[in-house]
Design an enzyme around this catalytic site. Structure first.
Site, PDB file in Angstrom:
ATOM      1  N   GLY A 396       0.814  -1.201   0.000  1.00  0.00           N
ATOM      2  CA  GLY A 396       0.000   0.000   0.000  1.00  0.00           C
ATOM      3  C   GLY A 396       0.846   1.250   0.000  1.00  0.00           C
ATOM      4  O   GLY A 396       2.072   1.191   0.165  1.00  0.00           O
ATOM      5  N   PRO A 397       0.231   2.405  -0.182  1.00  0.00           N
ATOM      6  CA  PRO A 397       0.973   3.668  -0.231  1.00  0.00           C
ATOM      7  C   PRO A 397       1.655   3.976   1.098  1.00  0.00           C
ATOM      8  O   PRO A 397       1.323   3.400   2.133  1.00  0.00           O
ATOM      9  CB  PRO A 397      -0.116   4.702  -0.553  1.00  0.00           C
ATOM     10  CG  PRO A 397      -1.289   3.914  -1.018  1.00  0.00           C
ATOM     11  CD  PRO A 397      -1.215   2.588  -0.362  1.00  0.00           C
ATOM     12  N   PRO A 398       2.618   4.911   1.093  1.00  0.00           N
ATOM     13  CA  PRO A 398       3.278   5.310   2.343  1.00  0.00           C
ATOM     14  C   PRO A 398       2.280   5.958   3.299  1.00  0.00           C
ATOM     15  O   PRO A 398       1.371   6.676   2.885  1.00  0.00           O
ATOM     16  CB  PRO A 398       4.334   6.318   1.892  1.00  0.00           C
ATOM     17  CG  PRO A 398       4.528   6.067   0.436  1.00  0.00           C
ATOM     18  CD  PRO A 398       3.236   5.575  -0.077  1.00  0.00           C
ATOM     19  N   GLY A 399       2.460   5.691   4.582  1.00  0.00           N
ATOM     20  CA  GLY A 399       1.672   6.373   5.599  1.00  0.00           C
ATOM     21  C   GLY A 399       0.343   5.737   5.925  1.00  0.00           C
ATOM     22  O   GLY A 399      -0.449   6.331   6.664  1.00  0.00           O
ATOM     23  N   LYS A 402       1.489   0.379   7.624  1.00  0.00           N
ATOM     24  CA  LYS A 402       1.959  -0.997   7.423  1.00  0.00           C
ATOM     25  C   LYS A 402       2.892  -1.432   8.548  1.00  0.00           C
ATOM     26  O   LYS A 402       2.733  -2.518   9.122  1.00  0.00           O
ATOM     27  CB  LYS A 402       2.669  -1.111   6.068  1.00  0.00           C
ATOM     28  CG  LYS A 402       1.773  -0.810   4.884  1.00  0.00           C
ATOM     29  CD  LYS A 402       2.481  -1.042   3.568  1.00  0.00           C
ATOM     30  CE  LYS A 402       3.616  -0.060   3.347  1.00  0.00           C
ATOM     31  NZ  LYS A 402       3.163   1.331   3.209  1.00  0.00           N
ATOM     32  N   SER A 719      -3.637   2.498 -18.254  1.00  0.00           N
ATOM     33  CA  SER A 719      -5.003   2.881 -17.877  1.00  0.00           C
ATOM     34  C   SER A 719      -5.407   4.257 -18.382  1.00  0.00           C
ATOM     35  O   SER A 719      -6.555   4.663 -18.206  1.00  0.00           O
ATOM     36  CB  SER A 719      -5.161   2.824 -16.353  1.00  0.00           C
ATOM     37  OG  SER A 719      -4.283   3.734 -15.721  1.00  0.00           O
ATOM     38  N   LYS A 762      -8.113   5.454  -7.197  1.00  0.00           N
ATOM     39  CA  LYS A 762      -8.561   6.345  -8.269  1.00  0.00           C
ATOM     40  C   LYS A 762      -9.891   7.014  -7.922  1.00  0.00           C
ATOM     41  O   LYS A 762     -10.094   8.204  -8.195  1.00  0.00           O
ATOM     42  CB  LYS A 762      -8.680   5.552  -9.574  1.00  0.00           C
ATOM     43  CG  LYS A 762      -7.337   5.078 -10.110  1.00  0.00           C
ATOM     44  CD  LYS A 762      -7.486   4.254 -11.379  1.00  0.00           C
ATOM     45  CE  LYS A 762      -6.119   3.824 -11.902  1.00  0.00           C
ATOM     46  NZ  LYS A 762      -6.212   3.016 -13.125  1.00  0.00           N
TER      47      LYS A 762
END
Length: 815
Positions: A396-399, A402, A719, A762
């Protein structure tokens, strides 16, 4: 004849016997002269015009030297048969090649030394040894006979000597160098130095040194042929300097070796004395106690049988090696590592499912899928305590939490937590360690961290799996294949330990922002759990429950001193941060806390309440505005939705045309996949120009340019294909795209719209930008239920199968 030495040395029979060689006709110089009787005859010795020639090999005789010779060839024996001791003179000529057994005058040098025969000794075995004394140089003038031995007419050569200050200084320098060489040479007798000091004639000094220096035969012959005493001494001075340098260096090296040996012997002697003193005082032997302590540690570690056998073998080697040996410290360090690893030490799992659920809910907001997977693992472990631990990967994205989630899992299970960052690691030895043959070798990071935590079953987090490097030192990701495979890691082998270590009880959790860079073989061994970005409501709840209380504590503020209203938090989320996680949100909350703490510290305030109006004063002007303000109803501009490792974002696809030949230009630092999507979109439009009501002549008279703003940021992925198609059609038809519409989807040359990934990110990006309608591939309809209801609230979703349907919605056409 002139007497070269004032105090000649009479050689002893022992010294003489040592000078006899085994060569048939060989020569060795002798330090000294003949006895007094022979030298007295030198004054009356007259050199005949015709003399017999004795060939010698591998040596050159000089005037003034006493030389023993071993005679073996028939010609030489015939020559000696005519010679009588003390009154016969023979000529000594050196062979050009020592391999010639029956040389004639062509194989001999023309300059030699005339010598008187001092003594003839006939040995019982039939060989003949003679002692000769060199008297003067001569040159062969004419060959007289070759049988029964060589005879020649000769001319005596006189040495040229002119005594000058330069020659006197050269003699002093040569004497000093020669004395130093004699001093450093162990096999030269001390009498040589005395003899050297008594030689006053320059020519005699040069001949004496030339006879006793180790030189090539050709060089010695050149010195014999050189009649100028000054030149001879100059060449000998150079040779002496070279030999002196070699001898001094050798002496220096021998001194170092001797000092080292003396030091080792001294240490050994002192250690033995120390042992004796300790024995007399009744004290224990320290080394024996050390070995006993290591043996106890091996037993206490409860390691597997094979490992214990190897440890005992190394301990036995250690007991036989002196402590001063470098190998001693290597084995001792290895045994320390083996004894300190947690072979049988582990924490007991807390298998209370309800308690674990409370801990996870208290530490983290939402993350329902992750929490469900952890509770399932605990349930399985409770029913099957010997089961293998899973290998999870949080992507997943940073922050998004995790790493902190891994800590919560360890706390919920009652295990210790270990974390290593793999970002930038390029050396495979960081994972598997170095072999003990290397200086300073250590085990890999896996065993190092297990040793620190003191447990064989911690929660082990491998952070930043997608940022591992690789170079000539190896591929760390390949080394992780064994670690992250439950079927193999029960016998993990570290290069330093060289023994299997069981990692099956360890729960490994990997983290990655993006799973694409992770090698497929490694990704296949892990169960990937996606942690998508947070919605606006989720960020508000996280800030209220976790971020604000933590920052209040870190800034020394009490809850009664600072109150941050929800409207202020929402303003920060909407106008000052745009991220998938909450790191920047926490930094802005910290900035608010610092501002209030400053006022309270100045005693200007005792408490404060921060609302929406106060945020701009503390954080400054808003950093982000609605993307709708950046769009206009200009034909050729389309809005695409993109997924990045840090969350979703909007991309504006801009198209323009100019007179040309129908070429397509792409800019904006886009990758190969994105370029191919643009080419496919252009080909679809050209192939379906009539259906789209576009004049075919426009493709031959105009060039087209597609640009994606933010040119400094790399962009790639398929995409954006639907948006590029829409942008070009909008330009060609002169119809602007609806400003409240965004789209995503990959396209084919048949005009189909294919599914994409990162749907939640998105949709979140579209919602934050104020989009009202989102065009999605029809095959992504099944993924929509996984998107939080809050993210979908206020958005209209249109699912399309082909580009015609997308155009009808985006441009409101009747295609």
């Amino acid at each position: 004849m002139m007497n070269y030495w004032k105090n000649p040395l009479v050689h002893s029979p022992n010294c003489f016997s040592q000078m006899i060689t085994e060569d048939p006709t060989s020569i060795e110089p002798f330090l000294g002269s003949a006895g007094p009787e022979a030298l007295e005859n030198d004054y009356e010795l007259r050199l005949p015009e015709v003399i017999g020639i004795l060939p010698v090999r591998n040596a050159v005789a000089y005037p003034g030297t006493v030389t023993p010779l071993a005679i073996g060839r028939d010609r030489s024996k015939a020559l000696l048969a005519d010679a009588q001791p003390t009154d016969s003179v023979i000529g000594l000529l050196t062979q050009r090649s020592p391999d010639t057994d029956r040389p004639d005058f062509r194989q001999l040098y023309t300059v030699g030394t005339a010598a008187s025969v001092l003594k003839i000794i006939r040995m019982p075995q039939g060989s003949i040894n003679i002692v000769v004394h060199g008297t003067s140089r001569f040159k062969v003038v004419k060959q007289i006979a070759t049988e029964p031995y060589l005879k020649a007419r000769i001319r005596r050569l006189q040495s040229v000597t002119r005594m000058t200050k330069k020659l006197q200084a050269l003699m002093v320098s040569v004497r000093q160098a020669a004395n130093r060489v004699i001093e450093l040479s162990p096999n030269v007798p001390e009498e040589a130095s005395v003899l050297l000091e008594n030689i006053e004639d320059p020519s005699a000094l040069a001949d004496f040194l030339a006879a006793n220096l180790s030189l090539d035969i050709s060089v010695k012959q050149e010195l014999l042929e050189e009649l100028n005493s000054t030149k001879r001494l100059e060449r000998i001075s150079v040779v002496l300097a070279n030999q002196l340098e070699v001898l001094e260096l050798s002496h220096k090296i021998q001194g170092r070796v001797r000092d080292s040996i003396d030091k080792s012997q001294r240490e050994y002697f002192l250690q033995e004395q120390l042992k004796a003193i300790q024995s007399e005082l009744g004290e224990k032997d320290l080394r024996t106690e050390e070995l006993k302590e290591i043996s106890k540690n091996i037993t206490k570690a409860k390691m597997p049988k094979t490992v214990e056998l190897e440890a005992r073998r190394e301990l036995d080697r250690l007991s036989k090696i002196p402590p001063a040996s470098p190998e001693y410290s290597v084995i001792r360090t290895y045994l320390d590592w083996v004894c300190e690893l947690p072979w049988s030490v582990q924490t007991e799992d807390q298998l209370d499912i309800n308690k674990a659920q409370r801990i996870l809910n208290r530490d983290h907001y939402d993350l329902t899928k992750v929490k469900k997977r952890i509770l399932e693992f605990l349930a399985v472990r409770k029913l099957n305590p010997t089961g293998k631990s899973p290998i999870l990967c949080f992507a997943g994205p940073p922050g998004v939490g995790k790493t902190s989630l891994g800590k919560s899992i360890a706390r919920a299970m009652g295990r210790k937590f270990v974390r290593i960052s793999l970002g930038g690691i390029r050396d495979e030895a960081d994972i598997r360690g170095h072999r003990r043959t290397y200086i300073g070798a250590l085990p890999g990071r896996i065993l190092q961290e297990l040793r620190k935590c003191g447990s064989r079953n911690p929660v082990f987090m491998l952070d930043e799996l997608d940022k591992i490097g690789a170079d000539f030192r190896g591929d760390p990701a390949s080394a992780l294949l064994e670690v992250l495979d439950p079927e193999q890691n029960s016998g993990f082998s570290d290069h330093y330990l060289d023994q299997p270590f069981d990692l099956s009880a360890t729960m490994f959790i990997g983290t990655a922002n993006y799973t694409e860079p992770v090698p497929p073989a490694l990704r296949d061994r892990m169960e990937v759990i996606e942690l998508p970005g947070y919605t606006e409501t989720e960020k508000l709840n996280i800030a209220r429950r976790y971020l604000v209380p933590r920052q209040l504590k870190e800034h020394g503020l009490k809850k009664s001193q600072l109150t941050i209203r929800d409207e202020a938090l929402l303003a920060v989320i909407r106008s000052y941060t745009r991220e998938a996680g909450v790191r920047n949100l926490e930094r802005d909350i910290a900035a608010v806390c610092r501002a209030v703490a400053t006022e309270i510290a100045k005693a200007n305030k005792t408490r404060a309440t921060v609302g929406r109006k106060n945020i701009a004063k503390i954080l400054g002007p808003a950093q982000f505005e609605s993307e709708l303000a950046l769009r206009s109803g200009i034909p050729g501009v389309a809005t695409a939705l993109a997924y990045t490792p840090v969350g979703g974002e909007l991309l504006f696809i801009e198209s323009a045309s100019m007179p040309g030949k129908g070429q397509l230009q792409l800019t904006g630092q886009i990758g190969d996949v994105m370029k191919e999507s643009a080419q496919a979109a252009f080909s679809i439009i050209k192939a379906n120009a009539k259906k789209l009501k576009i004049e075919p002549e426009r493709f031959s008279k105009f060039d087209y340019h597609i640009h994606v703003p933010a040119g400094a940021v790399p962009k790639d992925g398929p995409s954006a294909g639907a948006a590029m198609f829409t942008s070009l059609v909008s330009l060609l038809l002169g119809k602007p795209m609806r400003p409240d519409v965004a789209m995503t989807g990959e396209i084919t040359l048949r005009g189909l719209v294919l599914p994409i990934g990162g749907l939640k990110e998105k949709i979140l990006a579209a919602k934050q930008a104020g989009i009202k309608t989102v065009i999605l591939p029809a095959r992504n309809k099944k993924d929509l239920p996984e998107v939080p209801k809050e993210a979908k609230k206020g958005l209209k979703f249109e699912f399309v199968k082909n580009t015609n349907e997308a155009l009808r919605i985006a441009l409101k056409t009747k295609q």
